[in-house]
Design a protein around this motif. Structure first.
Motif, PDB file in Angstrom:
ATOM      1  N   VAL A  33     -53.204 -69.843 -30.121  1.00 59.88           N
ATOM      2  CA  VAL A  33     -53.761 -68.496 -30.255  1.00 59.88           C
ATOM      3  C   VAL A  33     -55.264 -68.621 -30.420  1.00 59.88           C
ATOM      4  CG1 VAL A  33     -53.786 -66.358 -31.597  1.00 59.88           C
ATOM      5  CG2 VAL A  33     -51.646 -67.623 -31.303  1.00 59.88           C
ATOM      6  N   VAL A  34     -55.999 -68.194 -29.402  1.00 60.73           N
ATOM      7  CA  VAL A  34     -57.460 -68.236 -29.409  1.00 60.73           C
ATOM      8  C   VAL A  34     -57.965 -66.834 -29.089  1.00 60.73           C
ATOM      9  CG1 VAL A  34     -59.540 -69.219 -28.367  1.00 60.73           C
ATOM     10  CG2 VAL A  34     -57.504 -70.655 -28.679  1.00 60.73           C
ATOM     11  N   PRO A  35     -58.604 -66.168 -30.013  1.00 58.57           N
ATOM     12  CA  PRO A  35     -59.028 -64.784 -29.749  1.00 58.57           C
ATOM     13  C   PRO A  35     -60.104 -64.721 -28.670  1.00 58.57           C
ATOM     14  CG  PRO A  35     -60.006 -65.581 -31.787  1.00 58.57           C
ATOM     15  CD  PRO A  35     -59.019 -66.624 -31.352  1.00 58.57           C
ATOM     16  N   ALA A  50     -68.033 -68.390 -32.535  1.00 57.84           N
ATOM     17  CA  ALA A  50     -66.792 -68.566 -33.289  1.00 57.84           C
ATOM     18  C   ALA A  50     -65.590 -68.766 -32.368  1.00 57.84           C
ATOM     19  CB  ALA A  50     -66.564 -67.364 -34.203  1.00 57.84           C
ATOM     20  N   ALA A  51     -65.374 -67.860 -31.432  1.00 59.04           N
ATOM     21  CA  ALA A  51     -64.149 -67.887 -30.623  1.00 59.04           C
ATOM     22  C   ALA A  51     -64.218 -68.905 -29.487  1.00 59.04           C
ATOM     23  CB  ALA A  51     -63.861 -66.496 -30.063  1.00 59.04           C
ATOM     24  N   ALA A  52     -65.359 -69.020 -28.816  1.00 55.94           N
ATOM     25  CA  ALA A  52     -65.447 -69.973 -27.703  1.00 55.94           C
ATOM     26  C   ALA A  52     -65.428 -71.412 -28.209  1.00 55.94           C
ATOM     27  CB  ALA A  52     -66.708 -69.718 -26.885  1.00 55.94           C
ATOM     28  N   GLU A  53     -65.940 -71.642 -29.403  1.00 54.42           N
ATOM     29  CA  GLU A  53     -65.827 -72.986 -29.976  1.00 54.42           C
ATOM     30  C   GLU A  53     -64.363 -73.340 -30.199  1.00 54.42           C
ATOM     31  OE1 GLU A  53     -67.259 -75.627 -33.838  1.00 54.42           O
ATOM     32  OE2 GLU A  53     -67.611 -73.467 -33.794  1.00 54.42           O
ATOM     33  N   GLN A  54     -63.578 -72.383 -30.672  1.00 52.22           N
ATOM     34  CA  GLN A  54     -62.155 -72.620 -30.869  1.00 52.22           C
ATOM     35  C   GLN A  54     -61.473 -72.912 -29.531  1.00 52.22           C
ATOM     36  OE1 GLN A  54     -60.211 -69.478 -33.061  1.00 52.22           O
ATOM     37  NE2 GLN A  54     -58.162 -70.325 -32.739  1.00 52.22           N
ATOM     38  N   TYR A  55     -61.876 -72.190 -28.486  1.00 49.46           N
ATOM     39  CA  TYR A  55     -61.341 -72.432 -27.140  1.00 49.46           C
ATOM     40  C   TYR A  55     -61.681 -73.842 -26.678  1.00 49.46           C
ATOM     41  CZ  TYR A  55     -60.821 -71.913 -22.058  1.00 49.46           C
ATOM     42  OH  TYR A  55     -60.465 -72.083 -20.736  1.00 49.46           O
ATOM     43  N   TYR A  56     -62.913 -74.257 -26.887  1.00 48.33           N
ATOM     44  CA  TYR A  56     -63.353 -75.594 -26.477  1.00 48.33           C
ATOM     45  C   TYR A  56     -62.562 -76.684 -27.202  1.00 48.33           C
ATOM     46  CZ  TYR A  56     -66.501 -79.622 -25.961  1.00 48.33           C
ATOM     47  OH  TYR A  56     -67.028 -80.866 -25.713  1.00 48.33           O
ATOM     48  N   ARG A  57     -62.353 -76.517 -28.487  1.00 48.93           N
ATOM     49  CA  ARG A  57     -61.575 -77.499 -29.244  1.00 48.93           C
ATOM     50  C   ARG A  57     -60.137 -77.576 -28.716  1.00 48.93           C
ATOM     51  NH1 ARG A  57     -63.883 -75.059 -33.950  1.00 48.93           N
ATOM     52  NH2 ARG A  57     -61.816 -74.180 -34.422  1.00 48.93           N
ATOM     53  N   THR A  58     -59.599 -76.438 -28.288  1.00 45.67           N
ATOM     54  CA  THR A  58     -58.249 -76.420 -27.734  1.00 45.67           C
ATOM     55  C   THR A  58     -58.196 -77.181 -26.414  1.00 45.67           C
ATOM     56  OG1 THR A  58     -57.827 -74.281 -28.778  1.00 45.67           O
ATOM     57  CG2 THR A  58     -56.353 -74.940 -26.979  1.00 45.67           C
ATOM     58  N   LEU A  59     -59.204 -77.022 -25.554  1.00 45.62           N
ATOM     59  CA  LEU A  59     -59.261 -77.769 -24.307  1.00 45.62           C
ATOM     60  C   LEU A  59     -59.277 -79.264 -24.572  1.00 45.62           C
ATOM     61  CD1 LEU A  59     -61.897 -75.764 -22.178  1.00 45.62           C
ATOM     62  CD2 LEU A  59     -59.418 -75.462 -22.274  1.00 45.62           C
ATOM     63  N   LEU A  60     -60.106 -79.696 -25.514  1.00 49.22           N
ATOM     64  CA  LEU A  60     -60.195 -81.118 -25.841  1.00 49.22           C
ATOM     65  C   LEU A  60     -58.848 -81.646 -26.331  1.00 49.22           C
ATOM     66  CD1 LEU A  60     -63.662 -81.301 -27.656  1.00 49.22           C
ATOM     67  CD2 LEU A  60     -63.121 -81.978 -25.298  1.00 49.22           C
ATOM     68  N   LEU A  80     -41.485 -74.511 -16.415  1.00 43.77           N
ATOM     69  CA  LEU A  80     -42.128 -74.946 -17.652  1.00 43.77           C
ATOM     70  C   LEU A  80     -42.511 -76.415 -17.626  1.00 43.77           C
ATOM     71  CD1 LEU A  80     -39.993 -73.059 -20.336  1.00 43.77           C
ATOM     72  CD2 LEU A  80     -42.251 -72.474 -19.464  1.00 43.77           C
ATOM     73  N   GLU A  81     -41.851 -77.184 -16.773  1.00 43.83           N
ATOM     74  CA  GLU A  81     -42.187 -78.609 -16.689  1.00 43.83           C
ATOM     75  C   GLU A  81     -43.600 -78.824 -16.152  1.00 43.83           C
ATOM     76  OE1 GLU A  81     -40.361 -81.099 -17.902  1.00 43.83           O
ATOM     77  OE2 GLU A  81     -39.045 -79.504 -18.641  1.00 43.83           O
ATOM     78  N   LYS A  82     -44.121 -77.841 -15.428  1.00 46.01           N
ATOM     79  CA  LYS A  82     -45.461 -77.964 -14.852  1.00 46.01           C
ATOM     80  C   LYS A  82     -46.559 -77.592 -15.843  1.00 46.01           C
ATOM     81  CE  LYS A  82     -43.649 -78.729 -10.735  1.00 46.01           C
ATOM     82  NZ  LYS A  82     -43.693 -80.064 -10.102  1.00 46.01           N
ATOM     83  N   ILE A  83     -46.185 -77.065 -17.013  1.00 42.49           N
ATOM     84  CA  ILE A  83     -47.162 -76.508 -17.949  1.00 42.49           C
ATOM     85  C   ILE A  83     -47.238 -77.369 -19.198  1.00 42.49           C
ATOM     86  CG2 ILE A  83     -47.726 -74.491 -19.377  1.00 42.49           C
ATOM     87  CD1 ILE A  83     -46.227 -72.790 -17.291  1.00 42.49           C
ATOM     88  N   GLU A  84     -48.447 -77.764 -19.544  1.00 40.67           N
ATOM     89  CA  GLU A  84     -48.653 -78.573 -20.741  1.00 40.67           C
ATOM     90  C   GLU A  84     -48.638 -77.730 -22.009  1.00 40.67           C
ATOM     91  OE1 GLU A  84     -49.449 -82.199 -22.766  1.00 40.67           O
ATOM     92  OE2 GLU A  84     -49.025 -81.854 -20.636  1.00 40.67           O
ATOM     93  N   ALA A  85     -49.264 -76.538 -21.934  1.00 40.24           N
ATOM     94  CA  ALA A  85     -49.367 -75.674 -23.113  1.00 40.24           C
ATOM     95  C   ALA A  85     -49.694 -74.261 -22.665  1.00 40.24           C
ATOM     96  CB  ALA A  85     -50.445 -76.196 -24.062  1.00 40.24           C
ATOM     97  N   LEU A 144     -52.894 -75.639 -18.342  1.00 40.61           N
ATOM     98  CA  LEU A 144     -52.888 -74.699 -19.463  1.00 40.61           C
ATOM     99  C   LEU A 144     -52.635 -73.315 -18.886  1.00 40.61           C
ATOM    100  CD1 LEU A 144     -53.517 -73.912 -22.450  1.00 40.61           C
ATOM    101  CD2 LEU A 144     -55.917 -73.709 -21.763  1.00 40.61           C
ATOM    102  N   HIS A 145     -51.550 -72.670 -19.301  1.00 40.94           N
ATOM    103  CA  HIS A 145     -51.243 -71.336 -18.781  1.00 40.94           C
ATOM    104  C   HIS A 145     -51.662 -70.285 -19.804  1.00 40.94           C
ATOM    105  CE1 HIS A 145     -49.178 -68.610 -15.983  1.00 40.94           C
ATOM    106  NE2 HIS A 145     -49.049 -67.866 -17.067  1.00 40.94           N
ATOM    107  N   GLU A 146     -52.593 -69.431 -19.403  1.00 39.71           N
ATOM    108  CA  GLU A 146     -53.074 -68.361 -20.283  1.00 39.71           C
ATOM    109  C   GLU A 146     -52.361 -67.049 -19.954  1.00 39.71           C
ATOM    110  OE1 GLU A 146     -57.084 -67.784 -21.452  1.00 39.71           O
ATOM    111  OE2 GLU A 146     -57.767 -69.611 -20.449  1.00 39.71           O
ATOM    112  N   VAL A 147     -51.970 -66.354 -20.987  1.00 40.86           N
ATOM    113  CA  VAL A 147     -51.337 -65.040 -20.829  1.00 40.86           C
ATOM    114  C   VAL A 147     -52.268 -63.999 -21.440  1.00 40.86           C
ATOM    115  CG1 VAL A 147     -49.338 -63.607 -21.354  1.00 40.86           C
ATOM    116  CG2 VAL A 147     -49.042 -66.062 -20.945  1.00 40.86           C
ATOM    117  N   HIS A 148     -52.801 -63.133 -20.592  1.00 43.49           N
ATOM    118  CA  HIS A 148     -53.677 -62.059 -21.073  1.00 43.49           C
ATOM    119  C   HIS A 148     -53.082 -60.690 -20.803  1.00 43.49           C
ATOM    120  CE1 HIS A 148     -57.566 -64.018 -22.233  1.00 43.49           C
ATOM    121  NE2 HIS A 148     -56.983 -65.016 -21.607  1.00 43.49           N
TER     122      HIS A 148
END
Length: 355
Positions: A143-145, A341-351, A113-118, A95-99
Motif C-alpha cells: 500500500v503506497v499512497p 513522503a509518498a514517492a520515497e515510499q514507492y521507491y523503497r518498494t521498487l528496491l 498470478l504466476e507472472k506477477i511478483e507483487a 509489479l501489478h498496480e491497481v488504481h
C-alpha cells in the motif's frame, strides 16, 4: 535500475499525473520509461521527458521490450500488457498496480498470478478488495499512497482584478464525463443549491474524451434544470492551470464537489485542499481513508441531491469550519502525500521487489 511502466491511456490527470509526480522523485535514481497504447493529450504532464512512448499494439510494445533490458516492469490496470511481455519473453519481476475501483476490476480474475511478483495499491481499501477477490492470494500487496506535487498545488495569488470578478461563489466539479464520476448528480445538486436561494456558479472541468452524445446530454440536462446561465464547462484545463482553478473556487468562498460512485484513492480532494478550496466528497471507496479525522467533515453519506446540497450550503456558510478543514488538510498532505513522503515510499518498494 531501469523501470518500464505500462498504462493504457495517456490522458491528463489521474494515473498519468501520478506517474509524472513520481518521476520528479525518481528521475535521478531510476531510468524510468513509460509505455502507453492510446494518446489523449497527456504528454504535457511529463514536460520534455524523453522516455514517454506510444505503441499502437502489444506487438509493437513487445519489440520495444526485446530491444531493452529492464530490471522491473510495472503494469497499471492494463491486462493486454501481459501479451507483450510474453511475446518479448520478459523474465524479470512484474509489479501489478491497481488504481481502478471495484466496479472496474473484473479483469483481475483473468490474470496469471504466476507472472506477477507483487501488487501495489494506493489505499487499504483497494488492498482489502484484492483479498476479497482472491482469498488465496499469497503475493505481497504493498500500500503506497498517491503523491501530490505540493510545489505546484498550492494557493495561487489571484490579484485584485480577478478577485473582484468573483462575485458568485464557485462550486467546482472535476472529472471525466462518465457514469463512474456521476456527473448528472452534480447538476441535480446545483439545482437544489439554487432553489435554496444561493447565488452560486458551477464549474465543470473535464470531459475532453467524452463522446458527442454525452456532451449533448450534459447540455440538455443543464438546460432542463435551468443551469445554463450559471454553468461553465471546461472540457480541458492544462495541468499547470489547475491550482489556479481550485484557488479561484476557494477564494470565491466556494468548494469542490465530488460525486463519484467509488474511488480507489481520491486525488482531486487532495489537490483541492492543497489549493485552499474545501472539498465535499462521498464516503465511498478510499475517500474515508484520505478524509479522516477532522477532514471527515468533508464527507457525505447520502446519495440524494437534497442532502448533498444541505451539506454544501453548510460548508459554504461556515467560515470557521472551512478554515479548520484547510489547515488540517494541508498538514496531512505535507506529512503523508507530498512527493518527498509518498514517492520515497514507492521507491523503497521498487528496491525491495528488485533486490
Amino acid at each position: 535500475m531501469r523501470l518500464l511502466v505500462i498504462y493504457r491511456y495517456l490522458i491528463l490527470g489521474g494515473v498519468t499525473t501520478q506517474l509524472a509526480n513520481r518521476l520528479r522523485y525518481l528521475e535521478d535514481k531510476v531510468e524510468t520509461h513509460f509505455a502507453y497504447f492510446k494518446d489523449y493529450g497527456g504528454r504535457s504532464a511529463f514536460g520534455g521527458y524523453p522516455h514517454v512512448h506510444l505503441f499502437h499494439s502489444h506487438q509493437e510494445l513487445a519489440r520495444f521490450i526485446r530491444g531493452e533490458s529492464f530490471d522491473l516492469v510495472a503494469v497499471i490496470d492494463t491486462p493486454e500488457a501481459y501479451q507483450a511481455l510474453a511475446e518479448a519473453e520478459y523474465t524479470g519481476p512484474v509489479l501489478h498496480e491497481v488504481h481502478t475501483t471495484t466496479q472496474q476490476v473484473s479483469y483481475l480474475g483473468q490474470l496469471d498470478l504466476e507472472k506477477i511478483e507483487a501488487f501495489l495499491v494506493p489505499s487499504h481499501y483497494v488492498a482489502q478488495h484484492l483479498k476479497n477477490l482472491w482469498p488465496e492470494l499469497d503475493k505481497p500487496c504493498h500500500v503506497v499512497p498517491n503523491c501530490l506535487d505540493t510545489a505546484h498545488f498550492a494557493p495561487v495569488a489571484l490579484g485584485e482584478d480577478v478577485e473582484s470578478e468573483l462575485v458568485r461563489k464557485i462550486i467546482l466539479w472535476v472529472g471525466k464525463l462518465d457514469q463512474h464520476k456521476n456527473w448528472p448528480l452534480f447538476l441535480e445538486v446545483a439545482q437544489q443549491v439554487i432553489q435554496r436561494g444561493y447565488d452560486c456558479q458551477f464549474w465543470m472541468v473535464g470531459g475532453e474524451t467524452a463522446k458527442p452524445q454525452t456532451v449533448l446530454e450534459l447540455l440538455a440536462a443543464a438546460e432542463q434544470r435551468g443551469l445554463l446561465g450559471r454553468l461553465h464547462w471546461f472540457s480541458r484545463v492544462e495541468y499547470h492551470l489547475m491550482p489556479k482553478v481550485y484557488s479561484m473556487a476557494g477564494t470565491s468562498g466556494g468548494l469542490s464537489l465530488s460525486t463519484s460512485r467509488n474511488e480507489s484513492f481520491g486525488m482531486t480532494v487532495l489537490e483541492s485542499l492543497a489549493c485552499g478550496c474545501p472539498p465535499l466528497a462521498p464516503d465511498v471507496g478510499a475517500l474515508g481513508e484520505v478524509l479522516d479525522g477532522e477532514l471527515a467533515a468533508c464527507l457525505y453519506s447520502s446519495a440524494q441531491a437534497e442532502a448533498i446540497a444541505d451539506r454544501a450550503i453548510q460548508l459554504l456558510d461556515d467560515e470557521d469550519l472551512r478554515h479548520r478543514i484547510i489547515q488540517a488538510g494541508q498538514a496531512k498532505i505535507k506529512g503523508r502525500y507530498s512527493i518527498d513522503a509518498a514517492a520515497e515510499q514507492y521507491y523503497r518498494t521498487l528496491l525491495q521487489i528488485v533486490h
